[in-house]
Design an enzyme around this catalytic site. Structure first.
Site, PDB file in Angstrom:
ATOM      1  N   TYR A 119       0.834  -0.941  -0.053  1.00 35.31           N
ATOM      2  CA  TYR A 119       0.190   0.165  -0.232  1.00 35.31           C
ATOM      3  C   TYR A 119       1.132   0.954   0.012  1.00 35.31           C
ATOM      4  CZ  TYR A 119      -4.209  -2.092   0.366  1.00 35.31           C
ATOM      5  OH  TYR A 119      -5.140  -3.471   0.795  1.00 35.31           O
ATOM      6  N   GLU A 155       3.865 -27.645  15.730  1.00 31.23           N
ATOM      7  CA  GLU A 155       2.690 -27.392  14.263  1.00 31.23           C
ATOM      8  C   GLU A 155       1.730 -26.712  14.516  1.00 31.23           C
ATOM      9  OE1 GLU A 155       0.704 -29.302  10.043  1.00 31.23           O
ATOM     10  OE2 GLU A 155       1.983 -30.415  11.729  1.00 31.23           O
ATOM     11  N   ASP A 182       2.389 -32.839  11.991  1.00 30.60           N
ATOM     12  CA  ASP A 182       0.860 -34.009  12.291  1.00 30.60           C
ATOM     13  C   ASP A 182       1.764 -34.945  11.357  1.00 30.60           C
ATOM     14  OD1 ASP A 182      -0.817 -32.568  13.802  1.00 30.60           O
ATOM     15  OD2 ASP A 182      -1.718 -30.989  11.641  1.00 30.60           O
TER      16      ASP A 182
END
Length: 374
Positions: free
Chosen positions: A115, A208, A260
């Site tokens: 921006y 995680e 995981d």
């Protein structure tokens, strides 16, 4: 008491000087690149940048460094080439903006950069285009964007007995213990750049999942295992990887990764250990001695965990990683092979089948002991 106060003031001055020296080096580097542009103009030449190539063919795995690095190929981006003029101008502006941020000791997010460019009539089609130009500047300078005070949005957190001392303007000398807040502290610019003073921890556990991070705090894993706990929020952001590296290098703490039980979890651990191809132009983000302790594919069978089927995307990712030189031996190869055989995956939360605290009471102690032999 007076001596202690003088010692503290001396340490604050030393740390402030260290930060100032780093800022000065960054500004001098940007100035030297800017001077080359002026030299080209003075010599009647079109200004240009030499940018290390980030093409796949120029990304190689360095076995000595244990990470991906860029090869020797470079591309010339010249204002003479009308097709390159847009990206050349964008890179020029970004170097100017980075200089301004660094000089004024102000921070900006990746979104802010996108921006802010509009105020200078520099156009980017979208944020991904401005993000890519930021990577170009990193490649040109061999410095991470964080050194130019450009950061991503925060989504990682840390908890544990670690005393830090802030170095950012307005907070110099202020200290904090990162076990003071039960929700943990966000890993942002002020924390990433703080001095790491001391800790009673003996390991760092990078998890995680945010839910398991909260569970670990509740179960006082930090005290039970003398650990600092970090929630990576999935793939660890670079600020988090920088902090992990600092904890390893400066505090001499082993880094343990808990993810995981799927191919993406395995890769999250590998990125902490040896980086990614996308950041091959940087050397400050890896912890080659980091250890991945699970959840392994073999754990799915060993602990009879609840599973869900792997998707076609999961299976394709397994085959892709089998071509990666980092997955050619050890547990990395073995677990990929088992994932492909099982075609099943499990989440960390799967241990809740055996009770809410099973993962901290049974699984984690076994894995931390195993990590000593990895």
């Amino acid at each position: 008491m007076a001596t202690s106060k003088k010692q503290k003031e001396s340490k604050i001055k030393a740390r402030s000087k260290k930060a100032d020296d780093k800022q000065k080096n960054i500004l001098e580097m940007l100035k030297s690149h800017g001077a080359k542009i002026y030299d080209d103009l003075d010599n009647g030449q079109f200004p240009k940048f030499s940018i290390p190539s980030r093409s796949v063919s120029n990304i190689v795995y360095d076995k000595k460094l244990r990470q991906y690095i860029l090869g020797t190929n470079a591309a010339l981006r010249s204002s003479r080439n009308s097709a390159q003029l847009r990206s050349f101008t964008q890179l020029m502006w970004l170097a100017f903006f980075a200089n301004r941020l660094t000089n004024e000791k102000k921070s900006s997010t990746l979104r802010d950069v996108y921006y802010s460019s509009q105020a200078f009539a520099v156009e980017f089609e979208d944020q991904s285009e401005s993000d890519n130009i930021i990577v170009d500047l990193e490649a040109v300078t061999s410095k991470p964007r964080e050194d130019f005070h450009i950061f991503p949005e925060e989504r990682s957190s840390i908890f544990g007995d670690l005393n830090i001392e802030y170095t950012i303007p307005g907070y110099e000398g202020k200290t904090m213990n990162l076990a003071n807040h039960p929700d943990g502290y966000s890993i942002g610019p002020s924390l990433t750049t703080a001095e790491l003073v001391d800790t009673s921890a003996e390991i760092v556990i990078a998890i995680e999942k945010g839910g398991l991070f909260t569970r670990f705090v509740e179960e006082q894993v930090d005290k039970k295992f003398k650990s600092i706990i970090i929630n990576t929020g999935g793939q660890a952001p670079r600020s988090t990887r920088t902090l992990l590296k600092r904890l390893h290098d400066e505090m001499k703490l082993p880094i343990i990764c808990l993810t995981d039980g799927d191919v993406y979890g395995e890769h999250i651990a590998m990125v902490i250990k040896s980086g990614s191809a996308n950041a091959a132009h940087l050397r400050e983000l890896t912890v080659p001695d980091a250890k991945w302790v699970g959840v392994w594919a073999t754990d799915i069978e060993k602990y009879k965990l609840p599973t869900i089927p792997m998707t076609e995307s999961d299976i394709k990712r397994c085959y892709d990683l089998q071509k990666d030189p980092r997955y050619q031996d050890g547990i990395w190869k073995k677990e990929l092979d088992v994932f492909l055989r099982l075609k099943r995956k499990a989440e960390l939360e799967a241990f809740s089948k055996y009770g809410l605290t099973n993962i901290t009471d049974k699984y984690l102690p076994q894995k931390l002991e195993l990590a000593k032999s990895l």
